[in-house]
Design an enzyme around this catalytic site. Structure first.
Site, PDB file in Angstrom:
ATOM      1  N   GLN A  49      58.166  55.209  35.013  1.00  0.00           N
ATOM      2  CA  GLN A  49      58.589  54.768  33.682  1.00  0.00           C
ATOM      3  C   GLN A  49      58.685  55.940  32.712  1.00  0.00           C
ATOM      4  OE1 GLN A  49      55.721  51.836  32.472  1.00  0.00           O
ATOM      5  NE2 GLN A  49      54.139  53.329  32.050  1.00  0.00           N
ATOM      6  N   GLY A  96      39.791  55.894  16.474  1.00  0.00           N
ATOM      7  CA  GLY A  96      39.127  54.593  16.499  1.00  0.00           C
ATOM      8  C   GLY A  96      38.400  54.322  15.197  1.00  0.00           C
ATOM      9  N   SER A 154      37.862  59.014  19.539  1.00  0.00           N
ATOM     10  CA  SER A 154      36.846  58.508  18.615  1.00  0.00           C
ATOM     11  C   SER A 154      37.296  58.604  17.158  1.00  0.00           C
ATOM     12  CB  SER A 154      35.544  59.281  18.826  1.00  0.00           C
ATOM     13  OG  SER A 154      34.592  58.929  17.862  1.00  0.00           O
ATOM     14  N   GLU A 166      49.296  50.653  24.208  1.00  0.00           N
ATOM     15  CA  GLU A 166      49.355  49.389  23.466  1.00  0.00           C
ATOM     16  C   GLU A 166      48.593  49.603  22.168  1.00  0.00           C
ATOM     17  OE1 GLU A 166      47.231  48.115  26.565  1.00  0.00           O
ATOM     18  OE2 GLU A 166      48.907  47.803  27.920  1.00  0.00           O
TER      19      GLU A 166
END
EC number: 3.5.4.30
Length: 196
Positions: free
Chosen positions: A174, A105, A102, A129
């Site tokens: 990965q 963001g 949060s 991403e």
């Protein structure tokens, strides 16, 4: 069912869920915080006229590693790939979702574009991403808390978990931010005029 802090600790302590390295301080009421690794993949915008998910485009991204403890600067409107510092391994009956923090963001940092779901059976570093939707550059420090994993108990174990031959899992194991491998199983339904 979303796992609580006590369920998360029990799953990790029993070895059913693995986070390496694991820090008990990262367990939240219903999630586990994950930290940012030191590797980033930046897009080489001058190499191709467009991105085509149907074909391999080598050199579309370039691996970048900040010097020492230096932060990576994510500029407004920029999109890069990064990854979690933790290697995450899920059993066949637990799935996970990556969510942003949060506080980050509120600064304009998006942790994932659309791919926040992690299948049961996955093992590897989770690719992030990252997008900066603010009007100022954002400093990203390797080792900082970057997101949180919410974990869900499945109603029964997956018959074909991620990593099984049937799934054609392209990102199992990965390490670091892994570029798209969409071309490996690209499919397209032919849409005809007048359908529907």
């Amino acid at each position: 069912m979303l796992l609580s802090d006590r369920d998360l600790r029990a799953a990790i302590e029993s070895g059913r869920v693995k986070l390496d390295p694991y820090d008990p301080e990262l367990v939240q009421p219903s999630s586990i915080d994950v930290r940012l690794d030191r590797y980033f993949r930046v897009f080489e915008n001058h190499k191709y006229p467009h991105i085509d998910p149907a074909v391999e485009q080598p050199g579309l991204t370039r691996l970048v590693e900040p010097e020492g403890d230096e932060p990576f600067i994510l500029h407004p409107g920029e999109f890069v790939l990064a990854s979690t510092y933790e290697m995450v391994t899920l059993p066949n009956d637990i799935a996970s979702r990556l969510e942003g923090k949060s506080s980050l963001g509120r600064l304009g940092l998006l942790t994932h574009s659309t791919a926040g779901f992690i299948d049961p059976g996955f093992s590897g570093h989770v690719t992030l991403e990252l997008s900066n939707v603010s009007t100022l550059p954002i400093k990203l420090y390797p080792g900082m808390r970057i997101g949180q994993l919410c974990m869900f108990q499945l109603s029964s174990p997956a018959e074909n978990p991620y990593g099984s031959e049937v799934c054609g899992s392209r990102y199992q194991g990965q390490r670091g931010p892994t570029p798209s491998r969409s071309y490996l199983n690209f499919t397209r339904t032919k849409i005809r005029e007048g359908d529907q």
